[in-house]
Structure formats: C-alpha cells, structure tokens
Write a protein that holds these residues in place. Structure first.
Motif, short mmCIF file in Angstrom:
data_model
loop_
_atom_site.label_atom_id
_atom_site.label_comp_id
_atom_site.label_asym_id
_atom_site.label_seq_id
_atom_site.Cartn_x
_atom_site.Cartn_y
_atom_site.Cartn_z
N CYS A 178 0.84 -1.20 0.00
CA CYS A 178 0.00 0.00 0.00
C CYS A 178 0.88 1.26 0.00
O CYS A 178 2.03 1.21 0.46
N PRO A 179 0.37 2.38 -0.53
CA PRO A 179 1.19 3.61 -0.60
C PRO A 179 1.77 4.01 0.75
O PRO A 179 2.91 4.47 0.82
N PHE A 180 1.02 3.81 1.84
CA PHE A 180 1.53 4.25 3.14
C PHE A 180 2.84 3.55 3.48
O PHE A 180 3.84 4.18 3.81
N TRP A 181 2.84 2.21 3.40
CA TRP A 181 4.03 1.47 3.81
C TRP A 181 5.18 1.63 2.82
O TRP A 181 6.35 1.68 3.21
N LEU A 182 4.84 1.74 1.53
CA LEU A 182 5.90 1.92 0.54
C LEU A 182 6.60 3.25 0.75
O LEU A 182 7.82 3.37 0.60
N GLU A 183 5.83 4.25 1.15
CA GLU A 183 6.39 5.56 1.44
C GLU A 183 7.20 5.52 2.74
O GLU A 183 8.30 6.05 2.85
N LYS A 184 6.63 4.85 3.73
CA LYS A 184 7.25 4.78 5.05
C LYS A 184 8.59 4.06 4.99
O LYS A 184 9.52 4.37 5.74
N LYS A 185 8.65 3.06 4.09
CA LYS A 185 9.87 2.25 3.95
C LYS A 185 11.11 3.11 3.74
O LYS A 185 12.21 2.80 4.20
N LYS A 186 10.87 4.26 3.07
CA LYS A 186 12.01 5.14 2.76
C LYS A 186 12.65 5.73 4.02
O LYS A 186 13.80 6.12 4.03
N GLU A 187 11.86 5.80 5.09
CA GLU A 187 12.38 6.36 6.35
C GLU A 187 13.16 5.33 7.17
O GLU A 187 13.87 5.69 8.11
N PHE A 188 12.98 4.03 6.85
CA PHE A 188 13.59 2.99 7.68
C PHE A 188 15.08 2.86 7.37
O PHE A 188 15.51 3.05 6.23
N ASN A 189 15.84 2.44 8.40
CA ASN A 189 17.25 2.17 8.18
C ASN A 189 17.49 0.67 7.94
O ASN A 189 18.55 0.14 8.22
N PHE A 190 16.43 0.00 7.52
CA PHE A 190 16.55 -1.42 7.18
C PHE A 190 15.57 -1.70 6.04
O PHE A 190 14.66 -0.91 5.79
N ASP A 191 15.80 -2.83 5.37
CA ASP A 191 14.92 -3.19 4.26
C ASP A 191 14.00 -4.34 4.71
O ASP A 191 14.46 -5.46 4.92
N PRO A 192 12.73 -4.04 4.88
CA PRO A 192 11.81 -5.09 5.36
C PRO A 192 11.82 -6.33 4.45
O PRO A 192 11.62 -7.44 4.93
N LEU A 193 12.06 -6.12 3.19
CA LEU A 193 11.98 -7.26 2.26
C LEU A 193 13.10 -8.27 2.49
O LEU A 193 12.91 -9.47 2.28
N THR A 194 14.24 -7.79 2.92
CA THR A 194 15.37 -8.72 3.11
C THR A 194 15.70 -8.98 4.57
O THR A 194 16.32 -9.99 4.90
N GLU A 195 15.27 -8.07 5.44
CA GLU A 195 15.73 -8.20 6.83
C GLU A 195 14.66 -8.68 7.81
O GLU A 195 14.90 -8.80 8.99
N VAL A 196 13.44 -8.88 7.31
CA VAL A 196 12.41 -9.44 8.20
C VAL A 196 12.14 -10.87 7.75
O VAL A 196 11.52 -11.11 6.71
N LYS A 197 12.63 -11.79 8.57
CA LYS A 197 12.48 -13.20 8.19
C LYS A 197 11.51 -13.93 9.11
O LYS A 197 11.04 -15.02 8.79
N GLY A 198 11.23 -13.33 10.24
CA GLY A 198 10.31 -13.97 11.18
C GLY A 198 9.68 -12.91 12.10
O GLY A 198 10.01 -11.71 11.99
N TYR A 199 8.83 -13.37 13.01
CA TYR A 199 8.08 -12.43 13.86
C TYR A 199 9.00 -11.54 14.69
O TYR A 199 8.76 -10.34 14.83
N ASP A 200 10.06 -12.13 15.24
CA ASP A 200 10.94 -11.35 16.13
C ASP A 200 11.60 -10.18 15.39
O ASP A 200 11.95 -9.18 16.01
N ASP A 201 11.73 -10.31 14.08
CA ASP A 201 12.34 -9.22 13.30
C ASP A 201 11.44 -7.99 13.21
O ASP A 201 11.88 -6.92 12.78
N LEU A 202 10.19 -8.15 13.57
CA LEU A 202 9.27 -6.99 13.51
C LEU A 202 9.69 -5.90 14.50
O LEU A 202 9.24 -4.76 14.42
#
Lengths: 480, 375
Positions: B39-63
C-alpha cells in the motif's frame, strides 16, 4: 487487614473486585473494600419495598429506642466490620488514616453522629414540627385534640446517599431516614467507608433489621449514578458541578459547598474585635472542611483590619501528625487536588484589589510524598466583584469582603448559613426575606454551631414525604 | 520459568505455532513492502527505515526493527493510502474507532472482518449457538465493523441478524456533559427496540451485546416479567474492557440464573477491535474465579504484554504490562501498536499455544481521562 464486603439488603457480598483503602501518609493498606457495579444495585432496588416493610414491623417508638442504643454502641462498642471488628479507637484511627482528618476531629464527628442517633426523638420533633410519627408511619391520621385529618405519603421506600470521602460529619443528614421507617441505600466514599459501615453495624446490633440496609462501595460514575437514577429519593454530596447537575431533579437532594458567611452590619462593625474569636472559629473549625464553615466575612469598613487580625490567628498554623490532639489541619489525600486548588487561588490572587493577608506566614501549599496540605488563608477583596469573593475551598480559607451594607444581601450569593451580627431590625427583616439564605443566624452565633432542634440543610421530611388530601367514609357491605 | 510448567505436548504446539507465525510474518511483510502489492503508506514509510523489510524481516521477532505503530497515522486521509496495490480494484470498506473528539482512526477492510468472524464461528459451541438460528446485534453500528461482522457471523452459521443501532460517540458526549437522565433515556430506547425484536417471534437464539447492554436488557426483560432464557436466547458473545470477572459472575449468577447447564445460556467473552480482529477467551469458570484470558487469532494477529517502560520487552508470565498488538493480514499490516489497555501475561495452552492476556482494563496512564459509556 480487614476485608469489607458490600452489603445487599443486610447480606454481605464479597466481590471479586476489591480496592485497597490505604493510609494517606504511608500507603499501607488498611482494608480491602469490595467493589460492585451499578447493575447489582439497580437489580437490588426491585426489592426496596421489603426494606421499608422490615422497618414497619416496628413502631416509630421502638425504632427510636433502638436508634438510641445504636448511638451508644456506635460511640462505645467493639463492632463487627467485614471479617473483623473495630473498637471506637480503631475506628477513629482508621478514619483519620484514610481521610487525612486529624484524629481528634474524627472523635468529634463521632460525637455528632452519636448525638443525632441518641436524640432522634427531639430532632424529629423539630424536623416534623411536632407531628405524631405514627401519622407518617400509617400515612394518615388525626393528631390528639384536633379533628383534622392529616396525610403524608412517603415518596420512596428507601433513602439513597452517595457519600463523600472527606467529611465524616455529613452522615447526620441521612440518619433520620431510619426513624422514618425508610431503608437505606448507601454508596460509601472510597476513602471513608468507616462511618456508614459502623452505623450499619451499630443499628443491626441494636436490633434493627439488617435487611433494611444496603451498602454498595464502587465507582462513583457507575454505582453512584445508578443509585441516583434508580432510587426515588437520594442525597448526593459533591462540588458545585454536582449541585448544578442535579438542580431541579426532585428525586435528588444535592449537598455541596455551603458558601456560608458572616455579615458584620454597620451597627456593630466598629466593635469587630469583639467578634474576632467567633469569626476565627467559624473559618477554622473542623479544618475548614465543612459546608458550615464560613468562607466569606462581609463588612462595609474595617475589612483590612479584620483580615489582618484573622490572619494573625490562623496564618501561622503548622501541620501536625493526625494523632496529635493539637493537629488543626486535614490533609488532601487525593493526588493533585491541593495543587489544583492552589492554582485556582493563585489566579484569584492575581486580580487587582485582592490581597493575601497570610502571604507572610510561609508557603501555603505543602506537598508531601503521598499527600498535600493547604495552610489557612485569609484574603481581602476590596469589593464583591472580585472573583475570590465567591469562592469556597476545602481548608480554612476566607475572603474578607468590603461591601456597603445596603448591597450585601443582593451580592453575597447563595449561603447555606448566614450569620448576621446586627441589632438593626430592618436589616434583620430583609435577611429573613432573602430566599438565597438557607439557615439564618441573627446575632453572634458561629456558622458551625448547629442547633439540632432546627431544620437542617434541606429538610428531610419535606424531601421524603408529600402532604396530601386524604378522606375516608365507611362502606356498607351487603349481608351475605 | 514459564516453559518449565508447559507439558511436552503444549511445548510442541507452541513451537509449531511459532514456526507458522514466522512463516506468515515473512509472507505478510513481503506483501506489504513489495511495489506490486504493497500500500502507498508502507511503501512511502519504507524510505524512512534504516533497514529493508523485504530482506531483513524473516520472522516475527524481526518486527522489532519497525518503530512502534502510531495511531496518529490512522487519523485523517487520504484513506486510500492504506489500500494494497493488489486490492485496488476490490470493493473497500472503511471502519472507524474513537471519534468522540477529533478525527477518528480509520482502517480499510475488504474481507478481513468476514475471515475473523468465520474463524470465530468455529469456536462457538453448536449446542448454545445452534446453526440456522437468528441473531440479535445489540451494539454500535454506523462506521464500526461490528454490525457487518456480526451479520456475517449469523449468515455463516445459517441465520439472519437483527440489528439495534447505538451511537457510542453520542453516549460519551452525554456522559461528559453530565446528562445522565438523557443517557438513561437513550439506553432505554435501545433496549426497548431489542425487547421488541426478541418478543416478535423471530426465533432469535443468539446475540452479541456489550456488558452494559446485556445487563440493561436483562433488567428490561425482568421489568416485563420475563427473562433472557424465556425469550429464547441460548448463546451470547460479548466483549470489551468492562468484561470483568466480577461482572461475569454477577451476570451468570444473577442475571442468567446460573451457568449454562442450569440456565441454558452460554456466554463467551471476546476482546477485539477494528485493528486486530477477535481474540477468544479460555472458558470462564467459577472455579477459576471467572478469570478471563484472551488469545489473539494467531497468526493473523498477535498480542503481547509488554513492560510499561520498554514496549519491546515482554513482562514475565503472570505479570502486568501494556497490551501490544500486531496485525498481520494481507489487507492490513500493523506492527507493534500499543493498545489503550493493560493486563496480565498468560501462559499458552493446548487450544491456543501462544501467549494470552487476562484482566484487560484501561491502561492506568489513560484511565482517568477515559469515559466509559454503555458501549
């Protein structure tokens, strides 16, 4: 630690939800108080008539005798409470520890309640203006020597009361209901369950039927609101907001700030030092916590000298341990309350023409780890238009207001008690006619001096009974 | 340690559930952060993160890499920024929560509410919620999820739902203004409509009601000389932070006249909201002091009980903390939302092999400013 259940028509009800009643200085739990919801109360009210029926099993005279016994037990006996019992000293200690009121004031309030219970015949004689109680019990009847039918219809089988946590003296107002054969439905204050429970216990020990009484501790917004909406006659004790909310509701008698005053008329004001002790006591008694404490002293001249003189008497008062017989100040045990009050006072003091005569006696707001205090204050207002002239707070606080005598009655506003020190008959006559004055004292009578043989705040007879027409004629029944 | 008290069977179930949650988390994060589906919200928000959710979230604890979800993000529009690209052409609902003052929180929904309630339906005992029987929904409708959700629940069980409307925002305003007589009149107005439905021969056997409305309904029926059982109700689901052990005890003992075997009425508590879905309760029994423990519908949503000081740290089992919610569906992704409630952390058990929460009540930091009405 005591475990105190709710009481539902005399039967203890141990709730799964309990609140600690804690010592205001140490935080030590003194009791666990069952908390019930408003739904329980509403459902129980379907059986309210049974409470009255239980009391109607006794004649008014028998109830008065039992109340006198209850008064003695309340004052002197070791009485059951929850899963334990309490001596009079333990009661005083607990009440002081949870409300912040010094112990000697708790003892004094105990005397008041006991006096009312033990002198109920005289008090009812005063409240009813001499009516035979059997007429109220039966609903109609003729007084001896008068061939006039009288009828009074009770407006509710029970009297409800949403009780406060800070003023143990208010209980005197609802005690007469039992003598009038109405059951009691009480919501005790969260910090002061002691008095209602002890009175209940004393009444039952004295032989009154337990099923006439219910006590529902719980949240005010839930149980309190349910009580006021489901009982046909109830008292509520609270601030001005509460008074405004229930104004005009015939089912609810709200009791709040008294805005009680002393007026020094022009014919006596030059002799004001003669009345200084009376003024000080009216402001200072019971730590200024009662609605019958004076919150305003009005005069046309000498007001700055009066303020100065009162301030000299009460300004230096120090905080003492509540067990100390010399303790004169009560603590604010509700977090944030004293600072909030102080904030309002500071705002009033910022107005031109308002002078704090206690400013030189040190900080008035004293904050402690678990409670706060406000030390006595005497504030001068150069005219009645100043905001502070209409304020009342729950500690020794008085505004000395300069006002011409001819404007006084119009400008003092509502007054539960008005002590007018005057020999001027015209002024006294005007005061008699002033409808915004509830209890009127003409002459040097302290505002906190209660004459039990006079109607009290909001006459309970007028509140609980309706005078009505009643006629009867014999019916001829056909012979079978 | 808590795990010492788990049986091997429960321990195995806990591990299996955790594996499932990890896999589900990975799938949902991939969905919401991929350009083609997110969704536009999360795609936009992703730019603020210092990590890449697509590669660095592999399980629940990574949230935990995500910042806490701020409820302000849900206030105000455009609401379509929450619609996943992949669902852009689907019919969209918007549900609101709050809104007594200011802008309410909004969430979009497509089928989540139906899925949540279909799953919840499977937990209801047929004996007390008979298939094919009709329902009464006694609660708020308007912009809320509840009416549609209960209606779906009735339909999925082969019944038809009757609805009574109640506007909680108006109720809160009445309370804040001290208009208690008007509040009573409004409540009576709602209860009168409910009684009319229940006594009109519609074969209503099941209902949803908030605790206060159930209480008022029972008292209203008693005023008319009848009872909930007399008018045919056998199954009730209810919910909210006012659903306390003491209220449940009073309701079962006094309003219903006993437990299910005695009164014929079964009541199940639930804990849910527009963001999460519906958490079910462990069976509530007098023997257990009517304790109410909720378990989120994992892996679609997860509740944790976290430290008041550190929202990334769970409190030990049995200890008190704030309820933290995570929603993991393809429609809506909410990582680490601090609820307005607190409670005690509960152990997993065989039916729900993940942690639960009991004693749910308004967070003490908010309690003084929370107005609780009939809803």
């Amino acid at each position: 630690m005591l475990n105190i259940p709710a009481i539902r028509w005399g039967k203890p009800y141990d709730s799964l939800e309990k609140e600690d009643v804690v010592h205001f200085r140490t935080g030590e739990p003194i009791a666990q108080l069952s908390q019930v919801g408003g739904g329980i109360l509403k459902r129980d009210m379907r059986k309210a008539q049974s409470a009255r029926d239980a009391l109607l099993q006794f004649s008014p005279e028998e109830i008065l005798e039992k109340l006198a016994v209850a008064g003695k037990l309340y004052l002197e006996a070791d009485l059951p409470i929850g899963d334990g019992s309490q001596t009079p000293e333990a009661f005083v200690h607990a009440q002081s520890a949870t409300t912040g009121l010094p112990e000697h004031m708790c003892r004094s309030n105990m005397q008041k309640n006991a006096f009312v219970l033990q002198n109920m015949p005289k008090i009812l004689d005063s409240l009813t203006r001499g009516l035979d109680l059997n007429i109220l019990a039966r609903g109609y009847g003729k007084e001896p020597g008068r061939d006039v039918m009288l009828s009074y219809q009770v407006q509710s089988p029970v009297l409800g009361a949403v009780l406060p946590s800070n003023s143990p003296g208010v209980h005197t107002l609802w005690l007469p209901a039992v003598a009038l054969q109405l059951g009691l439905v009480l919501k005790p204050g969260g910090k002061e369950p002691w008095t209602p429970y002890r009175i209940f216990s004393a009444m039952v020990e004295a032989g009154l039927p337990a099923e006439a009484f219910s006590l529902y501790p719980g949240a005010g917004g839930d149980v309190g609101a349910s009580l006021l909406s489901s009982v046909d006659r109830a008292m509520v004790f609270g601030g001005q907001q509460t008074i405004d909310q229930y104004a005009g509701n015939p089912k609810v008698q709200p009791h709040g700030p008294g805005f009680s005053k002393i007026l020094l008329a022009d014919d006596v004001v030059d002799d004001w030092p003669q009345y200084l002790d009376l003024m000080v006591q009216s402001v200072f008694a019971n730590s200024g916590r009662s609605c019958i404490n004076a919150s305003g002293i009005w005069a046309s001249r000498h007001t700055r000298e009066i303020a100065q003189a009162i301030a000299e008497k009460i300004g230096p008062t120090e905080i003492k341990d509540p067990t100390d017989d010399q303790a004169a100040l009560a603590a604010f045990t509700m977090p944030g309350m004293a600072p909030a009050v102080w904030g309002m006072i500071e705002s009033d003091l910022a107005e031109d023409g308002v002078t704090d005569y206690t400013a030189s006696y040190g900080d008035r707001l004293v904050q402690m780890e678990r409670c706060d205090y406000l030390k006595p204050m005497v504030v001068h207002a150069e005219n009645p238009e100043k905001q502070v002239a209409s304020k009342e707070y729950m500690f020794p606080f008085v505004s000395v207001v300069e006002c011409p005598q001819e404007e006084m009655i119009q400008k003092i506003g509502y007054s539960l008690i008005c002590t007018a020190i005057t020999g001027n008959e015209e002024f006294a006559r005007q005061l008699v006619n002033a409808t915004h004055i509830d209890r009127l004292n003409i002459g040097p009578i302290p505002t906190h001096k209660v004459d039990w043989l006079q109607p009290h705040e909001g006459n309970i007879i007028e509140f609980l009974f309706r005078s009505r027409a009643y006629q009867s004629a014999p019916v001829q029944v056909a012979a079978s | 340690m808590a795990s010492d008290t788990l049986t091997p069977e429960v321990e195995a179930a806990v591990k299996s559930a955790k594996d499932k949650l990890d896999a589900h988390t990975y799938e949902i994060v991939q969905w919401h952060f991929h350009e083609s589906t997110g969704c536009p919200f999360w795609l936009e928000k992703k730019k603020e993160f210092n990590f890449d959710p697509l590669t660095e979230v592999k399980g629940y604890d990574d949230l935990k890499k995500f910042p806490l979800f701020e409820d302000e993000w849900l206030r105000g529009g455009p609401v379509r920024r929450w619609v996943p690209q992949a669902y852009a052409d689907k019919p969209i609902y918007v549900f609101e929560t709050g809104g007594t003052t200011g802008i309410p929180k909004s969430r979009i929904a497509i089928d989540d509410f139906r899925t949540d309630y279909s799953l919840f339906s499977e937990t209801l005992p047929d004996k007390y919620f008979p298939k094919g029987s009709n329902w009464l929904m006694l609660g708020p409708s308007g912009p809320r999820r509840l009416r549609l959700a209960v209606e779906h629940l009735a339909q999925v069980r082969g019944g038809i739902s009757f609805c009574i409307d109640l506007d909680p925002r108006w109720v809160v305003k009445l309370i804040k203004r001290g208009k208690m007589d008007e509040l009573e009149a409004y409540k009576k107005h709602c209860i009168d409509q409910a009684i009319t439905v229940l006594t009109a021969g519609h074969d209503v056997k099941c209902m949803f009601g908030t605790p206060k409305l159930i209480e008022s309904l029972c008292l209203g029926l008693e005023d008319k000389g009848t009872t909930l059982a007399d008018v045919g109700i056998t199954g009730i689901f209810s919910g909210g932070t006012e659903f306390t052990p003491q209220w449940t005890r009073y309701c079962i003992e006094e309003l219903f006249g006993g437990g299910p075997e005695e009164s014929g009425i079964y009541m199940t508590p639930t804990y849910g909201n527009t963001l999460m879905g519906l958490a079910c309760s462990k069976p509530v029994t007098p023997e257990d002091g009517y304790k109410i423990s909720y378990y989120a519908p994992q892996p679609r949503a997860v509740t944790e009980v976290v430290s008041f000081d550190d929202p990334y740290q769970s409190v030990p089992y049995g200890e008190t903390g704030r309820v933290k919610l995570t929603t993991l569906t393809k429609e809506f992704f909410v990582p680490g939302f601090l609820e307005r409630d607190e409670g005690e952390r509960e152990m997993p058990y065989l039916t729900y092999p993940w942690e639960g929460v009991s004693g749910v009540r308004p967070f003490h930091g908010f309690a003084s400013s929370t107005t609780v009405g009939v809803y």
